[in-house]
Design an enzyme around this catalytic site. Structure first.
Site, short mmCIF file in Angstrom:
data_model
loop_
_atom_site.label_atom_id
_atom_site.label_comp_id
_atom_site.label_asym_id
_atom_site.label_seq_id
_atom_site.Cartn_x
_atom_site.Cartn_y
_atom_site.Cartn_z
N THR A 1 -5.93 -7.82 10.19
CA THR A 1 -6.05 -6.53 9.59
C THR A 1 -5.38 -5.21 10.38
OG1 THR A 1 -7.95 -7.38 8.43
CG2 THR A 1 -7.58 -5.43 8.65
N PHE B 1 -15.51 3.32 6.37
CA PHE B 1 -14.57 3.64 5.47
C PHE B 1 -14.37 3.57 4.05
CE2 PHE B 1 -14.67 -1.46 6.75
CZ PHE B 1 -14.10 -1.66 6.11
N TYR C 1 -12.61 -2.35 -3.93
CA TYR C 1 -13.26 -2.59 -3.41
C TYR C 1 -14.12 -2.19 -3.17
CZ TYR C 1 -8.30 -2.52 -0.81
OH TYR C 1 -6.80 -2.85 -0.16
N ASN D 1 -2.50 -0.54 6.04
CA ASN D 1 -2.01 -1.39 6.97
C ASN D 1 -0.86 -2.07 5.94
OD1 ASN D 1 -3.40 -2.64 5.59
ND2 ASN D 1 -4.68 -3.86 6.69
N LYS E 1 0.78 -1.19 0.19
CA LYS E 1 0.37 -0.55 -0.08
C LYS E 1 0.71 1.15 -0.02
CE LYS E 1 -4.03 -2.21 2.17
NZ LYS E 1 -4.52 -1.91 3.19
N GLU F 1 -8.72 -10.39 -7.78
CA GLU F 1 -7.96 -9.00 -7.94
C GLU F 1 -6.95 -9.41 -8.72
OE1 GLU F 1 -9.87 -9.04 -3.38
OE2 GLU F 1 -7.55 -9.35 -4.11
N HIS G 1 -2.54 -5.16 1.19
CA HIS G 1 -3.62 -6.11 1.64
C HIS G 1 -3.43 -7.55 0.78
CE1 HIS G 1 -7.51 -7.41 -0.22
NE2 HIS G 1 -6.61 -7.97 -1.54
N ARG H 1 -2.66 -14.93 4.77
CA ARG H 1 -3.64 -14.19 5.79
C ARG H 1 -2.63 -14.02 6.51
NH1 ARG H 1 -7.97 -12.26 3.98
NH2 ARG H 1 -9.27 -12.43 6.12
N ARG I 1 2.35 -7.05 9.00
CA ARG I 1 1.46 -5.94 9.15
C ARG I 1 2.20 -5.18 10.37
NH1 ARG I 1 -4.60 -8.03 7.32
NH2 ARG I 1 -4.48 -7.04 4.84
P1 CMP Z 1 -7.21 -4.70 3.11
O1 CMP Z 1 -6.72 -6.18 3.04
O2 CMP Z 1 -6.38 -3.74 2.30
O3 CMP Z 1 -9.17 -5.22 3.02
C1 CMP Z 1 -9.73 -4.18 3.43
C2 CMP Z 1 -9.66 -2.82 3.62
O4 CMP Z 1 -10.43 -2.23 4.70
C3 CMP Z 1 -8.39 -3.62 5.05
O5 CMP Z 1 -7.65 -4.09 3.95
C4 CMP Z 1 -8.55 -2.28 5.66
O6 CMP Z 1 -7.63 -1.80 5.09
C5 CMP Z 1 -9.51 -1.86 5.41
N1 CMP Z 1 -10.45 -1.33 6.82
C6 CMP Z 1 -11.11 -2.53 7.32
N2 CMP Z 1 -11.48 -1.99 7.88
C7 CMP Z 1 -11.27 -0.91 8.24
C8 CMP Z 1 -11.46 0.11 9.30
N3 CMP Z 1 -12.42 -0.18 10.42
N4 CMP Z 1 -11.41 2.10 8.89
C9 CMP Z 1 -10.85 2.02 8.16
N5 CMP Z 1 -9.98 0.88 7.51
C10 CMP Z 1 -10.84 -0.13 7.58
#
Ligand code: CMP
Length: 139
Positions: A93, A59, A51, A114, A11, A128, A117, A87, A104
């Site tokens: 996350t 968010f 997304y 984070n 990211k 994806e 992805h 994962r 992460r």
């Molecule tokens: P990612 O694996 O890219 O998939 C979806 C993304 O949404 C996740 O990582 C986070 O970066 C983001 N995300 C998930 N929950 C939240 C949240 N509560 N607030 C902000 N971002 C979020």
């Protein structure tokens, strides 16, 4: 084999912080084979499509702004049981909750920024990967 493929992005914040090389090294060290990779960036519209599954979430707008704010690395990775293995390897996350030593935990800033992805299912890994690459790039 679809069960052996996952998709990742490094990211924008992790890129800005200079972690691209360390994250790629860590991915390879974890036994993930890079099948396709590119340094690119998403427009806001592309981030919204990528997304789209989160479009009702509070968010969504911030996440898509962030994901289109700078360069990213997109990559297709191969390993046995790739989606779950990756994962586990990247951690929770929210970097604050990610296990020690995970990508992460090491390189994430907050739940949005984070570091990386990772796909959440075999089906989404294919979708994806197809968002960024032609299937011939990774098969
Ligand atoms: P990612 O694996 O890219 O998939 C979806 C993304 O949404 C996740 O990582 C986070 O970066 C983001 N995300 C998930 N929950 C939240 C949240 N509560 N607030 C902000 N971002 C979020």
């Amino acid at each position: 084999m679809s069960g052996n493929i996952t998709f990742t992005m490094i990211k924008p914040k992790a890129m800005e912080n200079g972690h691209m090389g360390d994250i790629l090294a860590k991915i390879i060290e974890g036994g993930f084979k890079v099948k396709a990779m590119k340094l690119t960036r998403l427009t806001k519209e592309e981030a919204k499509v990528f997304y789209a599954v989160h479009k009702e979430r509070p968010f969504y707008d911030g996440l898509t702004d962030f994901m289109s704010s700078g360069p990213i690395v997109a990559a297709v990775l191969e390993k046995e049981n790739a989606v779950q293995a990756y994962r586990d390897y990247i951690g929770a996350t929210n970097p604050a909750e990610a296990a020690e030593g995970t990508i992460r935990a090491l390189y994430g800033t907050n739940i949005e920024a984070n570091a990386v992805h990772g796909s959440d299912s075999d089906e989404n890994a294919q979708i994806e990967a197809g968002f960024f690459f032609s299937k011939r790039d990774w098969v």
